[in-house]
Scaffold this motif. Sequence first.
Motif, PDB file in Angstrom:
ATOM      1  N   ASP A   5      -1.493 -21.916   4.057  1.00  0.00           N
ATOM      2  CA  ASP A   5      -1.472 -23.139   3.266  1.00  0.00           C
ATOM      3  C   ASP A   5      -1.901 -22.925   1.816  1.00  0.00           C
ATOM      4  O   ASP A   5      -1.230 -23.335   0.892  1.00  0.00           O
ATOM      5  CB  ASP A   5      -2.364 -24.211   3.910  1.00  0.00           C
ATOM      6  N   SER A   6      -3.043 -22.293   1.612  1.00  0.00           N
ATOM      7  CA  SER A   6      -3.552 -22.139   0.247  1.00  0.00           C
ATOM      8  C   SER A   6      -3.972 -20.702  -0.055  1.00  0.00           C
ATOM      9  O   SER A   6      -4.678 -20.460  -1.022  1.00  0.00           O
ATOM     10  CB  SER A   6      -4.742 -23.068   0.034  1.00  0.00           C
ATOM     11  N   ALA A   7      -3.541 -19.744   0.750  1.00  0.00           N
ATOM     12  CA  ALA A   7      -3.941 -18.355   0.549  1.00  0.00           C
ATOM     13  C   ALA A   7      -2.891 -17.435   1.150  1.00  0.00           C
ATOM     14  O   ALA A   7      -1.919 -17.881   1.751  1.00  0.00           O
ATOM     15  CB  ALA A   7      -5.300 -18.100   1.204  1.00  0.00           C
ATOM     16  N   GLY A   8      -3.095 -16.144   0.966  1.00  0.00           N
ATOM     17  CA  GLY A   8      -2.222 -15.148   1.557  1.00  0.00           C
ATOM     18  C   GLY A   8      -3.034 -14.153   2.350  1.00  0.00           C
ATOM     19  O   GLY A   8      -4.177 -13.849   2.011  1.00  0.00           O
ATOM     20  N   LEU A   9      -2.464 -13.635   3.403  1.00  0.00           N
ATOM     21  CA  LEU A   9      -3.127 -12.671   4.271  1.00  0.00           C
ATOM     22  C   LEU A   9      -2.346 -11.369   4.208  1.00  0.00           C
ATOM     23  O   LEU A   9      -1.125 -11.371   4.407  1.00  0.00           O
ATOM     24  CB  LEU A   9      -3.144 -13.209   5.706  1.00  0.00           C
ATOM     25  N   LEU A  10      -3.009 -10.250   3.885  1.00  0.00           N
ATOM     26  CA  LEU A  10      -2.325  -8.965   3.870  1.00  0.00           C
ATOM     27  C   LEU A  10      -1.896  -8.613   5.287  1.00  0.00           C
ATOM     28  O   LEU A  10      -2.726  -8.482   6.182  1.00  0.00           O
ATOM     29  CB  LEU A  10      -3.228  -7.867   3.311  1.00  0.00           C
ATOM     30  N   SER A  11      -0.596  -8.461   5.486  1.00  0.00           N
ATOM     31  CA  SER A  11      -0.061  -8.164   6.813  1.00  0.00           C
ATOM     32  C   SER A  11       0.215  -6.684   7.001  1.00  0.00           C
ATOM     33  O   SER A  11       0.061  -6.151   8.078  1.00  0.00           O
ATOM     34  CB  SER A  11       1.248  -8.926   7.050  1.00  0.00           C
ATOM     35  N   GLN A  12       0.663  -6.020   5.936  1.00  0.00           N
ATOM     36  CA  GLN A  12       0.964  -4.596   6.014  1.00  0.00           C
ATOM     37  C   GLN A  12       0.869  -4.009   4.611  1.00  0.00           C
ATOM     38  O   GLN A  12       1.207  -4.660   3.630  1.00  0.00           O
ATOM     39  CB  GLN A  12       2.351  -4.369   6.586  1.00  0.00           C
ATOM     40  N   VAL A  13       0.424  -2.754   4.525  1.00  0.00           N
ATOM     41  CA  VAL A  13       0.214  -2.092   3.246  1.00  0.00           C
ATOM     42  C   VAL A  13       0.808  -0.693   3.312  1.00  0.00           C
ATOM     43  O   VAL A  13       0.723  -0.021   4.339  1.00  0.00           O
ATOM     44  CB  VAL A  13      -1.299  -1.988   2.922  1.00  0.00           C
ATOM     45  N   ALA A  14       1.420  -0.244   2.208  1.00  0.00           N
ATOM     46  CA  ALA A  14       1.909   1.128   2.077  1.00  0.00           C
ATOM     47  C   ALA A  14       1.447   1.648   0.725  1.00  0.00           C
ATOM     48  O   ALA A  14       1.516   0.938  -0.275  1.00  0.00           O
ATOM     49  CB  ALA A  14       3.426   1.169   2.186  1.00  0.00           C
ATOM     50  N   MET A  15       0.994   2.902   0.690  1.00  0.00           N
ATOM     51  CA  MET A  15       0.466   3.474  -0.535  1.00  0.00           C
ATOM     52  C   MET A  15       1.158   4.806  -0.797  1.00  0.00           C
ATOM     53  O   MET A  15       1.526   5.523   0.134  1.00  0.00           O
ATOM     54  CB  MET A  15      -1.040   3.697  -0.393  1.00  0.00           C
ATOM     55  N   SER A  16       1.368   5.130  -2.089  1.00  0.00           N
ATOM     56  CA  SER A  16       1.990   6.403  -2.449  1.00  0.00           C
ATOM     57  C   SER A  16       1.455   6.870  -3.798  1.00  0.00           C
ATOM     58  O   SER A  16       0.737   6.151  -4.479  1.00  0.00           O
ATOM     59  CB  SER A  16       3.514   6.255  -2.516  1.00  0.00           C
ATOM     60  N   ALA A  17       1.857   8.073  -4.177  1.00  0.00           N
ATOM     61  CA  ALA A  17       1.485   8.615  -5.479  1.00  0.00           C
ATOM     62  C   ALA A  17       2.126   7.785  -6.580  1.00  0.00           C
ATOM     63  O   ALA A  17       3.138   7.117  -6.367  1.00  0.00           O
ATOM     64  CB  ALA A  17       1.935  10.074  -5.576  1.00  0.00           C
ATOM     65  N   ILE A  18       1.554   7.840  -7.772  1.00  0.00           N
ATOM     66  CA  ILE A  18       2.007   6.997  -8.875  1.00  0.00           C
ATOM     67  C   ILE A  18       3.443   7.304  -9.296  1.00  0.00           C
ATOM     68  O   ILE A  18       4.163   6.430  -9.752  1.00  0.00           O
ATOM     69  CB  ILE A  18       1.039   7.116 -10.078  1.00  0.00           C
TER      70      ILE A  18
END
Length: 91
Positions: free
Chosen positions: A23-36
């Motif tokens: 409703d008024s926020a977001g929940l991180l569901s999935q994250v992916a990280m890599s080199a710049i």
Amino acid sequence: MVKNDDGTSARGYKLATLRTLLDSAGLLSQVAMSAIQVHDVARCRPLLERAPVLRAGDLLREERGGIDGATLSHVKRQRRVDVIMPLKANM
């Protein structure tokens, strides 16, 4: 760490996130990280093609630099997820 075209250096990483909007926020569901130096499309493609949190009928708001035509077609046709991308002023 990478060298930019102008000779300066940059260090860091890229982070791609899938967030579920509440409703008024977001929940991180999935994250992916890599080199710049990894391009945004290359970082986001596996996340969009295989993320279990995306289901048929979901609505995905994607930035233009994070998705290419092939991935967009896969997400829409195979995963049946609708995609919204903001328009540019010159379109």
